[in-house]
Write an enzyme that holds these catalytic residues in place. Structure first.
Site, PDB file in Angstrom:
ATOM      1  N   HIS A 415       0.854  -1.186   0.000  1.00 30.16           N
ATOM      2  CA  HIS A 415       0.000   0.000   0.000  1.00 30.16           C
ATOM      3  C   HIS A 415       0.892   1.238   0.000  1.00 30.16           C
ATOM      4  O   HIS A 415       1.440   1.611   1.047  1.00 30.16           O
ATOM      5  CB  HIS A 415      -0.890   0.045   1.249  1.00 30.16           C
ATOM      6  CG  HIS A 415      -1.991  -0.956   1.256  1.00 30.16           C
ATOM      7  ND1 HIS A 415      -2.715  -1.250   2.400  1.00 30.16           N
ATOM      8  CD2 HIS A 415      -2.509  -1.724   0.274  1.00 30.16           C
ATOM      9  CE1 HIS A 415      -3.622  -2.164   2.112  1.00 30.16           C
ATOM     10  NE2 HIS A 415      -3.516  -2.468   0.828  1.00 30.16           N
ATOM     11  N   GLU A 509      17.739   0.594  -0.304  1.00 30.64           N
ATOM     12  CA  GLU A 509      17.338   1.230  -1.562  1.00 30.64           C
ATOM     13  C   GLU A 509      18.263   2.373  -1.945  1.00 30.64           C
ATOM     14  O   GLU A 509      18.485   2.642  -3.132  1.00 30.64           O
ATOM     15  CB  GLU A 509      15.899   1.731  -1.477  1.00 30.64           C
ATOM     16  CG  GLU A 509      15.659   2.814  -0.453  1.00 30.64           C
ATOM     17  CD  GLU A 509      14.174   3.133  -0.294  1.00 30.64           C
ATOM     18  OE1 GLU A 509      13.823   4.308  -0.475  1.00 30.64           O
ATOM     19  OE2 GLU A 509      13.394   2.211  -0.007  1.00 30.64           O
TER      20      GLU A 509
END
Length: 703
Positions: A415, A509
């Site tokens: 989400h 990341e």
């Protein structure tokens, strides 16, 4: 076992006079003095083995639009002292049981002019102090607005600190190591590329703040149990070396809307002359309430892989098509759109990941980019970004669920709210029910970008309450939450253990966005992980990212052995093998460690540690006699020397050592590693080389 008793004051509370009290830790090594100044200002100080940790510092709160703040003019109305000692079992964790042992002093203060009361509650553990403000129900203090909290932390010297700039929206920074006096001059240089980064002060820093004094004390400042309150940062008076609390404001500039009875979060100060004590401390968890979920049988640690790194590196795309200049959900017709050929979350590709997970003993597969709206999700101040239930044409929700189920694999929902918290709350019940209907038991949520409603910050009271609402609502649906870009954790995972992971820091990341410092992972356990586990997403085997995307010239600043060690040093019950399948197939012998390593533990022993330099930890797998060791190293090569005295006496074990090759280096030779097997007992010792940005990982299996 649980024990609670009131004790005579002379056991650990020494009365000096009516305005001064002294509290000692259970082991007697820490001493906290509380007193009132002549003008009725509350103060405290903290000593460890007789050495100053916090010099005399003031306490209180400045109120908005009020004739008198809660800063001074106090007299002591009452004091209560007690001791508390219990042992409790976490649902998941680094250890199977946790001791919660402290001495407590609660000081009730009455403000003379207003006849208002506040309570300052102190809890002194063997490894540190927690204190908070409490506002009892009373007619003279009902609703009030906090302009600023004025809690001070006066340092006893110009300590070395590991810090990131004060910021209302992100913790995604590399850490800077400097003297406190150097923070102002280095503040602008401390920024690393991120669209949300902005500092509120040239001497503002974030917690958890790790420091080391010149005489060898390790000091950590943080907060615990952040509920219905703004996140606390610290602002340094660098002339006097005094930190003061700095709360995150809302869109109007207000820092807290309070209604009595209520309380602040705990302000925490950890201290030791052994860095390992800071890493092993459970004080933050102990300052949170016990678990509020009656049935926790559905909360389980997870080892997962995912359709993620390929998008982060630019090899694949979250978006289904490149045809639409903008998207309006319910209006845009994806059935007529031409696929861009790079969409990662397609049926065939997801099945590859499901097959790989099943073949290698993983629990779940994360899939990002499965739902409509990714074509213009970011940077448009857009409220209705996603509905969290409508898949792209090439993602068969029910079919993939059935396929995964047939293989014994769960799919993890994603989400991304794009910071639109109002939209997420509007859809959250429907989204969670959609998850349950389709076999999803865990969700990775995201809050990338500026918060909507406009002007709100990621860390102010209203948004902190949203994150808590999402966790509690998820518990109603028996859903585990891994929240990214949300508030940094403060131990709430004890109360709501379905909060199985967080990001709230600069994770893997960023290795694809320009790289992180090679010592970054030797700092995070002393800072970010003080409040709870991080979804750091380790396990990258290919460091040259041009091999995934010719346009991405970033480099993963880590050796392969270091990546293996992260499964131990970056504790989390949620661990990802973050690289793509092809890279694991290229190095099957190294991948074996990721397959073998546990994610839940009965025992953890920190063997050696120095912030910014190295960490070595040994952990015993839950319900077994097998151990695993991880070592991560900073920029300077070193030889790690450890003993295996934590092993059971009289037993022999087979240790498989995954280590840096002799010429390994995070930048020039990151994939150089060796694997060897040796027999060890509790009398064995090991000297092991760790390269720059390197480390080693060991599996220890009972014979």
């Amino acid at each position: 076992m649980k024990k609670y008793m009131l004790t005579l004051c002379i056991c650990f509370l020494v009365w000096n006079n009516t305005n001064a009290q002294q509290l000692k830790s259970p082991n007697g090594l820490l001493t906290m003095d509380f007193s009132l100044k002549n003008d009725g200002t509350p103060t405290y100080n903290l000593k460890y083995k007789g050495r100053d940790v916090i010099k005399t510092s003031t306490l209180g709160l400045e109120l908005k639009a009020d004739k008198k703040s809660l800063l001074n003019d106090f007299t002591i109305q009452d004091t209560k002292s007690s001791t508390f000692d219990e042992t409790w079992k976490p649902v998941w964790g680094e250890v199977k049981s946790i001791r919660n042992h402290y001495n407590e002093l609660a000081v009730t203060l009455n403000q003379n002019e207003t006849n208002r009361q506040i309570i300052i509650r102190f809890r002194l553990f063997d490894e540190g102090l927690g204190f908070r403000y409490e506002f009892p129900s009373q007619k003279n203090l009902t609703y009030f607005v906090i302009k600023e909290e004025r809690s001070q932390f006066a340092m006893a010297g110009d300590h070395t600190a590991f810090w990131i700039p004060g910021d209302y929206d992100t913790q995604e920074y590399d850490y800077t190591e400097s003297k406190l006096s150097e923070i102002r001059g280095l503040s602008e240089k401390a920024y690393t590329e991120n669209v949300s980064q902005k500092s509120f002060s040239p001497t503002g820093v974030q917690t958890s703040l790790m420091m080391k004094s010149a005489d060898g004390l390790y000091i950590n400042l943080h907060e615990a149990a952040l509920i219905n309150y703004s996140c606390m940062h610290l602002n340094l008076d660098d002339k006097n070396m005094i930190f003061e609390s700095w709360l995150t404001p809302d869109a109007k500039g207000d820092k807290g809307y309070m209604q009595a009875p209520s309380q602040s979060p705990w302000r925490t100060i950890m201290v030791s002359d052994d860095a390992r004590t800071i890493l092993a401390s459970k004080m933050t968890l102990n300052l949170n309430e016990p678990c509020k979920i009656d049935d926790t049988s559905w909360i389980k640690p997870v080892k997962y892989i995912g359709v993620w790194w390929e998008m982060i590196t630019g090899k694949s795309s979250w978006a289904y098509t490149d045809e639409f200049p903008s998207v309006q959900l319910g209006v845009t017709d994806y059935s007529k759109a031409k696929p861009n050929g790079k969409h990662g979350a397609n049926n065939a590709h997801v099945k590859e990941y499901i097959d790989f997970a099943a073949a290698n003993g993983f629990d779940a597969v994360l899939v990002e980019g499965w739902n409509e709206g990714w074509e213009d999700w970011f940077g448009h101040s857009k409220d209705y970004v996603f509905d969290f239930v409508t898949p792209y044409p090439d993602f068969d929700v029910k079919g993939l669920h059935e396929y995964a189920k047939s293989k014994g694999i769960k799919i993890i929902m994603h989400h991304e709210t794009s910071g639109s918290v109002r939209n997420y709350e509007r859809h959250i019940d429907k989204a969670y029910q959609f998850m349950k209907d389709n076999g999803y038991d865990a969700v990775k949520s995201g809050y990338v970008g500026d918060i909507l409603p406009r002007g709100e910050n990621h860390y102010n009271q209203w948004i902190v309450n949203h994150y808590q609402y999402a966790i509690e609502k998820a518990a109603d649906y028996k859903i585990m939450v891994n929240a990214h870009e949300a508030i940094r954790p403060t131990g709430i995972c004890r109360t709501y253990p379905n909060l199985i992971g967080n990001e709230a820091a600069r994770g893997t990341e960023y290795q694809a966005f320009g790289g992180s410092k090679p010592n970054h992972v030797t700092v995070l356990p002393f800072t970010r992980l003080i409040g709870g586990p991080m979804d750091y997403t380790p396990g990258i085997f290919e460091m040259d990212l041009t091999k995934l995307n010719p346009d991405n010239h970033s480099h993963v600043n880590s050796t392969l052995a270091n990546q293996l060690a992260l499964y131990l040093t970056m504790y989390s019950p949620l661990q990802m093998a973050a690289d793509i399948i092809e890279h694991y197939k290229k190095f099957p012998d190294a991948f074996q460690f990721i397959k073998d390593v546990a994610v839940d533990w009965d025992e953890s022993n920190y063997l050696e540690a120095e912030p910014g330099k190295y960490i070595t930890v040994a952990r015993k797998a839950k319900g077994s006699n097998n151990w695993f060791i991880g070592n991560v190293n900073g920029e300077t090569p070193r030889t790690s020397n450890i003993a295996f005295d934590f092993l059971e006496k009289g037993k022999k074990y087979t240790a498989t050592i995954y280590a840096d090759g002799k010429d390994a280096h995070y930048k020039t030779n990151p994939q150089a590693y060796t694997i060897r097997k040796i027999t060890v007992t509790n009398k064995s010792k090991l000297s092991q080389f760790s390269a720059p940005g390197g480390g080693y990982a060991i599996s220890i299996i009972a014979n």
